[in-house]
Enzyme design. Structure first.
Site, PDB file in Angstrom:
ATOM      1  N   GLU A   1       0.808  -1.217   0.000  1.00  0.00           N
ATOM      2  CA  GLU A   1       0.000   0.000   0.000  1.00  0.00           C
ATOM      3  C   GLU A   1       0.841   1.266   0.000  1.00  0.00           C
ATOM      4  O   GLU A   1       0.347   2.351   0.281  1.00  0.00           O
ATOM      5  CB  GLU A   1      -0.967  -0.020   1.184  1.00  0.00           C
ATOM      6  CG  GLU A   1      -1.934  -1.202   1.087  1.00  0.00           C
ATOM      7  CD  GLU A   1      -2.942  -1.259   2.210  1.00  0.00           C
ATOM      8  OE1 GLU A   1      -2.891  -0.385   3.104  1.00  0.00           O
ATOM      9  OE2 GLU A   1      -3.781  -2.170   2.203  1.00  0.00           O
TER      10      GLU A   1
ATOM     11  N   LYS B   1     -15.603  -1.480   2.174  1.00  0.00           N
ATOM     12  CA  LYS B   1     -14.849  -1.978   1.023  1.00  0.00           C
ATOM     13  C   LYS B   1     -15.851  -2.543   0.017  1.00  0.00           C
ATOM     14  O   LYS B   1     -16.528  -3.535   0.306  1.00  0.00           O
ATOM     15  CB  LYS B   1     -13.867  -3.073   1.450  1.00  0.00           C
ATOM     16  CG  LYS B   1     -12.724  -2.572   2.328  1.00  0.00           C
ATOM     17  CD  LYS B   1     -11.851  -3.732   2.786  1.00  0.00           C
ATOM     18  CE  LYS B   1     -10.619  -3.247   3.545  1.00  0.00           C
ATOM     19  NZ  LYS B   1      -9.823  -4.383   4.077  1.00  0.00           N
TER      20      LYS B   1
END
Length: 435
Positions: A205, A344
């Site tokens: 990330e 999400k």
């Protein structure tokens, strides 16, 4: 003119070099939408099913041709002829077509790709930005970002159990300034790591993955970086957050949080009560504003104790715990477990269900944090969702890697487009905490 005439999916690659889906939706008018689907590394056991081929001779078994075929041969036939603006009807039709509780037949990745592409095509048809189409005229709140600048756990090879160490520019006046603050801290951190002789390679990330001596070493180093960048740690400046991803090191048989899985021999092994105590110690010692998945996804008793102890002081986010699912969220609300939900889109599989989860959270006084996955693409839909829903918070990685920066850059564009209407709430995004 807004009738769907064609739906087409192809296999593309995500930010980890693994296959994922890209879906295109076409209409009679020529309006067009494209959606790409992210993928997680640490996944909750209750998430909707991401359909993979399992053919070890191709992409190590991670191919998505089955999902692609499901879009092109099954879903397309079912939704061609629908008005592209009828998002809920299309999403419901795909859910019914799948017919399983976890979208295991067609694949949540197949369904989500279509859902996103449909929304984008509708926005294109109406000639409005995606966030305006999704949110209407009241769209105005730019999210306070959670910036994952140190990666541990399943997101890196660093010997730290907690998966993410994040900074949040809660004291910034605008999103643009908050992003600058974060970027400057990121670069200050890189300099500090170099001076210590630690690696500055980045994880999935975009955060650094150095060989720290433990959790507190990581936090202390971030605090030094905040100071070195010229900012203060706290409500008027930058605060810290964790994604513990506790399910990744929870031993179900022994019912303990086994830090040795990531931190090696000699690391702590904690009971549920001791895990709560440890998190409380960290909150008492450091300017921590948010903790995600502090307990295992099935440790409901632990979650309730954690919420009782820290729920008025710190945002307690359920990710694997809630998996963007209203069924699990409703139980959490009823049992007073957690006070926030991570959103999400690929955990649940359609935009309709995603928006339902955000709405349920807000009605219960829970916050909602719109989130990326560790396996991302250049698709920036979540930036538009965060603004469309006035969610107030977004979690989309560090200040490096184009797959992360794409979302930040889209938010900069949106802030510009909104002009004087744009709001950045910072510390006020945590509306359910008592200060």
């Amino acid at each position: 003119m807004s009738i769907i005439t064609d739906v087409y999916a192809r296999e593309v690659l995500d930010s980890r070099g693994n296959p994922t889906l890209e879906v295109e939706v076409y209409t009679e008018s020529g309006a067009f939408g494209r959606g790409m689907v992210p993928s997680g590394a640490s996944t909750g056991e209750h998430e909707a099913v991401e359909l993979r081929d399992g053919d070890k001779s191709r992409y190590l078994g991670l191919g998505t041709q089955k999902a692609v075929d499901n879009v092109n041969n099954i879903i397309a036939e079912a939704i061609i002829g629908y008005d592209v603006r009828d998002q809920q009807a299309i999403d419901r039709a795909m859910i019914a077509l799948d017919g399983t509780p976890n979208k295991g037949k067609l694949g949540a990745n197949a369904i989500l790709g279509v859902s996103i592409a449909v929304a984008r095509a509708a926005a294109d048809y109406l000639e409005v930005p995606l966030y305006t189409y999704l949110g209407g005229f009241n769209t105005k709140v730019l999210p306070t970002p959670m910036m994952n600048i140190i990666n541990g756990g399943s997101h890196s090879d660093a010997p730290i159990a907690f998966q993410e160490f994040m900074i949040m520019p809660v004291g910034a006046p605008t999103f643009k300034e908050g992003l600058r603050w974060g970027a400057e801290v990121f670069h200050a951190l890189k300099k500090i790591l170099k001076e210590r002789g630690l690696v500055t390679a980045v994880g999935d990330e975009g955060g650094f993955a150095p060989k720290f001596e433990g959790t507190e070493d990581g936090v202390e180093t971030i605090l030094k970086a905040i100071e070195a960048a010229g900012y203060e740690a706290g409500e008027n400046g930058i605060m810290i957050g964790f994604d513990c991803a506790s399910s990744e090191f929870y031993d179900k048989e022994r019912k303990v949080y086994d830090y040795t899985k990531f931190e090696g021999e000699g690391a702590a092994v904690r009971t549920s009560a001791e895990q709560v105590d440890y998190l409380e110690e960290l909150v008492n010692k450091y300017p921590i504003i948010t903790i995600e998945d502090g307990m295992d996804e099935n440790d409901w008793d632990g979650w309730k104790v954690l919420t009782e102890r820290l729920g008025k002081r710190v945002q307690l986010v359920g990710d694997d715990f809630f998996v963007t699912n209203t069924e699990y969220l409703a139980r959490g609300i009823k049992e007073n477990a957690a006070n926030s939900i991570l959103i999400k889109v690929n955990q649940i599989g359609t935009l309709t269900e995603t928006f339902e989860a955000i709405e349920m959270a807000k009605e219960a006084g829970y916050t909602a944090v719109v989130s990326h996955r560790s396996g991302e693409t250049e698709d920036s839909t979540i930036a538009d969702i965060a603004v469309a829903t006035n969610a107030g918070q977004i979690k989309t990685g560090s200040l490096s890697r184009t797959d992360r920066i794409a979302k930040y850059n889209q938010l900069l564009r949106i802030e510009d487009q909104l002009g004087e209407v744009a709001q950045y709430k910072g510390i006020k995004s945590f509306y359910n905490l008592k200060k």
